[in-house]
Design an enzyme around this catalytic site. Structure first.
Site, PDB file in Angstrom:
ATOM      1  N   PRO A 176       0.697  -1.118   0.063  1.00  0.00           N
ATOM      2  CG  PRO A 176      -0.601  -1.571   1.543  1.00  0.00           C
ATOM      3  CD  PRO A 176       0.824  -2.088   1.086  1.00  0.00           C
ATOM      4  CD  GLU A 177       4.511   2.039  -3.396  1.00  0.00           C
ATOM      5  OE1 GLU A 177       4.723   2.999  -4.061  1.00  0.00           O
ATOM      6  OE2 GLU A 177       4.888   0.925  -3.495  1.00  0.00           O
TER       7      GLU A 177
END
Length: 287
Positions: free
Chosen positions: A2-3
């Site tokens: 998750p960015e």
DNA sequence: CTTCTTGTTACTGA
DNA sequence: ATCAGTAACAAGAA
């Protein structure tokens, strides 16, 4: 992992569901997920509070509550937030593929129950993700320690160049990953941005020409926007709030493609370790 | 069995 | 002061 695009995808989805709801109950199966206080205090303070907004800063999801309080959620590497609506199951039809029908599972660390019987599952295989309950003042302190948001108006080409130029001796990859300098980029989008800009991630900042900085600036924005449009990248664990995978994986040019042919020039994609991370690049396209 | 995976922080040594 | 590198956190896949 998750960015920015993955957390932003979740933010947009949850912003349609959570505001206006009260938290009716919280289950914590891994108490250490709460980093701001004891898990008992966290539960006591949260139950009965109303969610009034869903925000994002860097890779942190923020549930804004009544009374100047906020729940910060960091998914770290393997965190998931899966939303389960009771209503949509009534009235027949099939739940969404990969939805919450098999939850909780062995990786569910927390469940937030809402006053309309909807539920938010927090799953995290690696147990690195966390919740923190903080007031608005603390939010401002967190905000001050992070660089600009790449998709906000105040992220100008001039500001980007200034931030980089102040770190002349560092490598490009290290700077792109540094949340204090630019918020939201992680390993996937740092590598993809460098490829799009045709710049080697191991270059020192001082070696970058102004023209290269401009192309890099534009590449970061373009890649992030396209990734959000695709619902993010599911390399492994990341899921959208309905349990489905993000679709940007098929658009990756270098990340996870070591040993495969470059999609532009057909030379083999290389992988090295840089700034402590696996770093992918094309030795012909990137200079 | 070893090695690899990564977001973030803390630490070490150059 | 700056920077790179590594360990730690934790657990699973190959």
């Amino acid at each position: 992992m998750p960015e920015l695009p993955e957390v932003e995808t979740l933010r947009r989805e949850l912003a349609d569901r959570l505001p206006g709801r009260k938290i009716s109950q919280i289950s914590l199966f891994w108490p250490k997920v709460v980093r701001s206080s004891s898990s008992a205090t966290f539960r006591r303070k949260l139950i009965g509070q109303k969610i009034i907004g869903v925000h994002r800063r860097a890779k942190i999801l923020i549930l804004e509550l009544d009374k100047q309080q906020n729940v910060l959620i960091h998914l770290k590497m393997t965190g998931q937030l899966i939303f389960s609506s009771q209503k949509e199951l009534i009235g027949g039809g099939h739940p969404p593929v990969g939805g919450a029908d098999n939850l909780p599972n062995k990786f569910t660390r927390a469940i937030i129950f809402l006053d309309n019987d909807d539920r938010l599952f927090f799953n995290d295989l690696r147990k690195f993700g966390w919740f923190r309950l903080v007031d608005n003042q603390k939010i401002r302190e967190v905000d001050e320690q992070l660089g600009p948001e790449p998709l906000e108006k105040n992220f100008t080409k001039q500001r980007f160049a200034e931030i980089l130029r102040r770190r002349p001796k560092r490598t490009l990859k290290a700077v792109l990953l540094d949340q204090k300098l630019i918020a939201g980029l992680g390993n996937i989008y740092a590598d993809e941005s460098c490829f799009a800009a045709q710049i080697l991630p191991g270059r020192r900042i001082e070696s970058l020409k102004n023209k290269e900085l401009t192309i890099l600036y534009q590449s970061i924005i373009t890649i992030l926007r396209r990734a959000i449009r695709a619902g993010g990248t599911s390399t492994r664990d990341y899921r959208r709030s309905n349990g489905q995978k993000g679709n940007f994986l098929t658009q990756l040019q270098v990340y996870g493609r070591a040993g495969q042919a470059c999609l532009i020039c057909e030379k083999t994609i290389h992988k090295i370790k840089l700034a402590g991370r696996g770093t992918h690049f094309c030795p012909r396209c990137q200079k």
